[in-house]
Design an enzyme around this catalytic site. Structure first.
Site, short mmCIF file in Angstrom:
data_model
loop_
_atom_site.label_atom_id
_atom_site.label_comp_id
_atom_site.label_asym_id
_atom_site.label_seq_id
_atom_site.Cartn_x
_atom_site.Cartn_y
_atom_site.Cartn_z
N LYS A 209 0.84 -1.20 0.00
CA LYS A 209 0.00 0.00 0.00
C LYS A 209 0.88 1.26 0.00
O LYS A 209 0.71 2.15 -0.80
CB LYS A 209 -0.92 -0.02 1.22
CG LYS A 209 -1.80 1.19 1.32
CD LYS A 209 -2.67 1.20 2.55
CE LYS A 209 -3.32 2.57 2.67
NZ LYS A 209 -4.11 2.73 3.88
N GLU A 215 10.74 -4.58 4.12
CA GLU A 215 10.76 -6.00 3.76
C GLU A 215 10.46 -6.20 2.28
O GLU A 215 11.13 -6.95 1.57
CB GLU A 215 9.70 -6.78 4.58
CG GLU A 215 10.01 -6.91 6.06
CD GLU A 215 9.54 -5.72 6.90
OE1 GLU A 215 9.29 -4.63 6.33
OE2 GLU A 215 9.47 -5.88 8.13
N GLY A 269 -4.55 -1.45 5.03
CA GLY A 269 -3.81 -2.63 4.55
C GLY A 269 -4.47 -3.93 4.97
O GLY A 269 -4.64 -4.86 4.17
N ARG A 270 -4.89 -4.01 6.22
CA ARG A 270 -5.48 -5.28 6.71
C ARG A 270 -6.92 -5.47 6.25
O ARG A 270 -7.54 -6.48 6.55
CB ARG A 270 -5.37 -5.34 8.24
CG ARG A 270 -5.93 -4.14 8.97
CD ARG A 270 -5.50 -4.08 10.43
NE ARG A 270 -5.91 -2.87 11.10
CZ ARG A 270 -5.23 -1.73 11.10
NH1 ARG A 270 -4.08 -1.64 10.47
NH2 ARG A 270 -5.69 -0.67 11.75
N GLU A 355 -4.13 -5.42 15.26
CA GLU A 355 -3.61 -4.16 14.72
C GLU A 355 -4.71 -3.09 14.73
O GLU A 355 -4.45 -1.90 14.88
CB GLU A 355 -3.04 -4.35 13.31
CG GLU A 355 -2.03 -3.27 12.93
CD GLU A 355 -1.31 -3.52 11.62
OE1 GLU A 355 -1.95 -3.46 10.57
OE2 GLU A 355 -0.08 -3.77 11.65
N HIS A 386 -4.16 -32.01 19.90
CA HIS A 386 -3.00 -32.80 20.32
C HIS A 386 -1.85 -31.88 20.72
O HIS A 386 -0.70 -32.31 20.78
CB HIS A 386 -2.59 -33.75 19.19
CG HIS A 386 -3.72 -34.66 18.82
ND1 HIS A 386 -4.00 -35.83 19.50
CD2 HIS A 386 -4.70 -34.54 17.89
CE1 HIS A 386 -5.07 -36.41 18.97
NE2 HIS A 386 -5.53 -35.63 17.99
N LYS A 494 9.95 0.47 13.44
CA LYS A 494 10.51 0.65 12.08
C LYS A 494 11.64 1.66 12.13
O LYS A 494 12.70 1.48 11.53
CB LYS A 494 9.42 1.15 11.12
CG LYS A 494 8.37 0.12 10.78
CD LYS A 494 7.39 0.71 9.77
CE LYS A 494 6.18 -0.16 9.60
NZ LYS A 494 5.14 0.44 8.80
O1 F6P Z 1 3.73 -2.05 9.66
C1 F6P Z 1 2.38 -2.37 9.66
C2 F6P Z 1 1.82 -2.27 8.29
O2 F6P Z 1 1.74 -0.94 7.90
C3 F6P Z 1 0.47 -2.94 8.16
O3 F6P Z 1 -0.55 -2.14 8.62
C4 F6P Z 1 0.43 -3.25 6.72
O4 F6P Z 1 -0.55 -4.20 6.40
C5 F6P Z 1 1.83 -3.74 6.49
O5 F6P Z 1 2.62 -2.94 7.34
C6 F6P Z 1 2.34 -3.64 5.08
O6 F6P Z 1 2.26 -2.33 4.61
P1 F6P Z 1 2.35 -1.99 3.07
O7 F6P Z 1 1.22 -2.67 2.37
O8 F6P Z 1 2.29 -0.50 3.00
O9 F6P Z 1 3.68 -2.52 2.58
#
Ligand code: F6P
Length: 531
Positions: A209, A215, A269-270, A355, A386, A494
């Site tokens: 987003k 990452e 995002g979620r 979140e 289990h 972050k």
């Molecule tokens: O760090 C949390 C977050 O912003 C989430 O809310 C989001 O889903 C995820 O990182 C990934 O963010 P993006 O889609 O901007 O890479």
């Protein structure tokens, strides 16, 4: 408004104290219509989703008190505001309009004076048409070969939803293009996926987003290099699509992509699985599957918008979570899916709920005066039985649980499937009613659960299930009085990660860092691999 200062909340508290003197057995014995009153079925075409709340520690009286709490908290007004595009995410000055992504074209939803529905449908068509071109082979890689694999690179909401949908739909449909998911910045994650792909026939969806997530940028760069090495840097961009609010950021991050699919800042995002974030699955399963998932989500949206509160599944689910967490003090909730295809559902809901509602101040920035989100955790049945179900049956903490099952199996092994579902029902029975035996063998019972049954695992029911949880989280946020749509708590980590990365590169720069972290950086530098 602080809900805990209202007469409605006091009445709910009294009711919680009274219910603590009863047992589920008493409640079932005293009300023969209990199951009917406390079960809600939502239909999507020929598919159905049943939610049975009857094994929760609740009775008609306490339910009424909870509904009064919802009324007092303005759940219906806030829900209408959300669907209409009112700015409800105050700290980011945004509406929360994931529901627009599955609304019909003729709905009118304005953001900043612009009706967004045309744009939503334009992008949906763009996604569907593009995915069909990849599937048919009319869009190919740099060397003209048909794409055989697609890698979704994203994390959090840009990964958990696509992964969940992929696993769920793979149980009944073989993907036309093999999908892979890379999320963690741990380089072994991306390398393991690349080992199983051929760069000439691999398509990559860079899904972010914000397009500033460390990452995703790191993994994207590793994959871009791997593709360039094989097909040359000139045409490598033919292998890349970007899904983002800011697709233009890809190029400035050194990631060239021939294809771009927008999303909007007003989709969290979620909450983004109904957007282009699902591109990987539209390529894998086709546009019909995506359309049908959106139909399922829309069916739940309509149910949430129109059903009276006492028959409204997301409202009841949200209120029962308030009941367990904020009124009865249960700190965690388990999510156990009796379906391997839904093995990632607990992780998906974990992000969605923790979140969204893991907050300590209200929308006005005042400390909350009630416990907010429970810790959500879980996995898959029968494996759970289990592993950790022992604690749910006999531990000293009461852990409310959601059990999710599927009635029809896509395999021919109906006998095994019957046993799977029998185990689900049996667990809820054992939790609720327990037994009496000598102390070591006694299960006290009276432990609450909700049972959710899908008629079969289809795009329809999957969409309805996801939307059910989205709205349940919203209802809880309304009662907590918090903003469920921001996530400031993740930002400091972050920022510090960037600082610590700089310290790892230049260890002499650890001055000003706390002693523990400085020592860890030093130790790490002594042992890290030097290439
Ligand atoms: O760090 C949390 C977050 O912003 C989430 O809310 C989001 O889903 C995820 O990182 C990934 O963010 P993006 O889609 O901007 O890479």
């Amino acid at each position: 408004m602080d809900i805990t200062t209202t007469p409605a909340w006091s009445a709910a508290l009294d009711s919680a104290a009274a219910i603590s003197q009863t047992t589920l057995k008493d409640l079932f014995d005293g009300d023969s219509s209990r199951t009917e009153t406390l079960s809600v079925e939502v239909l999507v075409g020929k598919d159905a989703l049943l939610v049975d709340f009857s094994k929760q520690n609740i009775d008609k009286n306490s339910l009424q008190k909870l509904i009064a709490v919802a009324e007092q908290a303005g759940v219906e007004r806030k829900r209408n505001d959300m669907f209409a595009g009112v700015i409800i995410n105050g700290t980011e000055n945004q509406p929360a309009l994931h529901t627009a992504l599955r609304a019909p074209l003729e709905t009118s939803i304005n953001v900043d004076g612009v009706d967004v529905m045309k744009e939503v449908h334009r992008v949906r068509t763009l996604v569907n048409d593009f995915a069909e071109s990849v599937r048919s082979g009319s869009v190919t890689g740099a060397t003209g070969k048909k794409f055989q694999s697609v890698i979704n690179v994203g994390i959090g909401g840009s990964d958990l939803g696509p992964t969940l949908v992929h696993e769920a739909l793979s149980s009944s449909t073989t993907p036309a293009v093999r999908a892979h998911f890379v999320s963690n910045i741990d380089p072994t994650d991306v390398r393991a996926v690349l080992q199983n792909c051929d760069p000439e026939t691999t398509f990559v969806v860079l899904c972010s987003k914000s397009f500033s997530t460390a990452e995703t940028l790191s993994n994207g760069r590793i994959i871009a290099q791997w593709i360039s090495d094989a097909v040359g840097s000139k045409n490598a961009s033919k292998h890349f699509a970007v899904v983002s609010v800011f697709p233009e950021k890809a190029a400035s991050a050194g990631l060239s992509a021939d294809y771009a699919f927008p999303m909007w800042s007003w989709v969290g995002g979620r909450y983004s699985i109904s957007s282009a974030v699902n591109l990987v699955n539209v390529i894998a399963f086709g546009s019909n599957a995506f359309d049908n998932m959106l139909v399922g989500m829309r069916a739940m949206d309509e149910h949430f918008m129109t059903e009276p509160l006492h028959r409204n599944a997301p409202v009841l689910m949200g209120l029962l979570n308030i009941w367990n967490r904020s009124l009865l003090g249960r700190e965690t909730r388990a999510m156990i899916a009796y379906s391997t295809a839904l093995k990632s559902f607990a992780s998906y809901v974990q992000q969605l709920e923790m979140e969204s509602n893991g907050k300590r101040v209200t929308v006005d920035g005042q400390p909350v005066s009630l416990p907010t989100s429970p810790i959500v955790w879980g996995g898959v049945g029968t494996n759970a039985q289990h592993a950790y179900m022992q604690l749910l049956h006999q531990g000293t903490s009461v852990v409310p649980a959601d059990f999710i099952g599927v009635a029809a199996t896509p395999t021919r092994d109906t006998e095994a499937h019957d046993v799977l579902v029998a185990n689900l029902f049996a667990q809820t029975q054992a939790l609720a009613f327990g037994n009496s035996a000598e102390p070591h063998r006694t299960l006290p019972g009276n432990r609450p659960s909700t049972t959710l049954m899908l008629s079969s695992l289809t795009p329809h029911t999957l969409g309805a299930l996801i939307a059910l949880y989205e709205h349940s989280v919203f209802v809880q946020g309304c009662v907590f009085g918090i903003n469920s749509f921001d996530q400031w708590g993740v930002e400091l980590g972050k920022k510090l990660a960037a600082e610590v990365s700089a310290q790892i590169s230049a260890p002499s720069q650890t001055g000003g860092t706390d002693a523990s972290t400085a020592n860890l950086v030093q130790w790490y530098n002594k042992h890290r691999s030097n290439t």
